[in-house]
Scaffold this active site. Structure first.
Site, PDB file in Angstrom:
ATOM      1  N   GLU A 117       0.847  -1.368   0.363  1.00 25.45           N
ATOM      2  CA  GLU A 117      -0.051   0.156  -0.355  1.00 25.45           C
ATOM      3  C   GLU A 117       0.755   1.237   0.058  1.00 25.45           C
ATOM      4  OE1 GLU A 117      -2.737  -0.230   2.900  1.00 25.45           O
ATOM      5  OE2 GLU A 117      -3.785  -2.516   2.367  1.00 25.45           O
ATOM      6  N   HIS A 141      -2.044   2.402   8.792  1.00 26.35           N
ATOM      7  CA  HIS A 141      -3.053   2.163   8.884  1.00 26.35           C
ATOM      8  C   HIS A 141      -3.925   0.395  10.281  1.00 26.35           C
ATOM      9  CE1 HIS A 141      -4.969  -1.404   5.191  1.00 26.35           C
ATOM     10  NE2 HIS A 141      -5.801  -1.239   6.142  1.00 26.35           N
ATOM     11  N   HIS A 143      -6.442  -2.643  11.612  1.00 24.69           N
ATOM     12  CA  HIS A 143      -7.355  -3.105  12.179  1.00 24.69           C
ATOM     13  C   HIS A 143      -7.697  -3.078  13.782  1.00 24.69           C
ATOM     14  CE1 HIS A 143      -6.890  -5.176   8.936  1.00 24.69           C
ATOM     15  NE2 HIS A 143      -6.582  -3.326   8.379  1.00 24.69           N
TER      16      HIS A 143
END
Length: 160
Positions: A117, A141, A143
């Site tokens: 990414e 990033h 979760h």
């Protein structure tokens, strides 16, 4: 003293480990990039590869990030392993003078690459650099399970 003793590298590694300990990174989920300050690049430069690796075109371009350096997690790497195996899990990449390609100058050994990414992070860095006059330097990033759970409980409004 080695590159792993430099404050910015230690801080990056700690952020990865803290995220892992919070449960934010199942297996190889998530990634982190940090746009380095000039003085941080200068501290790390002594440890850069004698022969920089090949330039890789990202398929995106940002003039305001030309010549910048980033610390990045590796593609398919685990936040859990950053602390125990940093040279394979993270690396420093240089951006070319056109702002459209990167090359590894330290870390990401044995064929590892920056996070898949990275182009997305790169473009986010470009926007954040412009919007904050360079103050924002991190794209993270993860979760975060509890935040994800809240999206099912609270109304999806800015205020909530």
């Amino acid at each position: 003293m080695g590159i792993l003793d430099i404050e910015i590298v230690k801080g990056f590694m700690r952020m990865c480990n803290d995220g892992w300990l919070q449960g934010w990174h199942e297996r190889n989920g998530g990634n982190l990039t940090y746009r380095m300050k000039e003085e941080e690049v200068a501290q790390c430069r002594l440890f850069f590869d004698e022969q920089p690796r090949e330039w890789v075109n990202m398929g995106v371009q940002a003039d305001n990030l030309a010549g910048e350096y980033f610390i990045t997690t590796g593609s398919g790497k685990f936040f859990r392993n950053v602390e125990s195996d940093p040279v394979h899990s993270i690396g420093i990449v240089e951006i070319n003078d056109k702002g459209d390609s990167w090359r590894i100058v330290w870390g990401l050994e044995d064929g590892a690459k920056p996070t898949s990414e990275f182009p997305s992070h790169f473009m986010n860095h470009s926007v954040r650099k412009a919007a904050t006059n360079g103050a924002n330097r991190v794209i993270y990033h993860c979760h975060a399970t509890n935040v994800i759970a809240l999206t099912y409980i609270l109304p999806l409004t800015d205020r909530d």
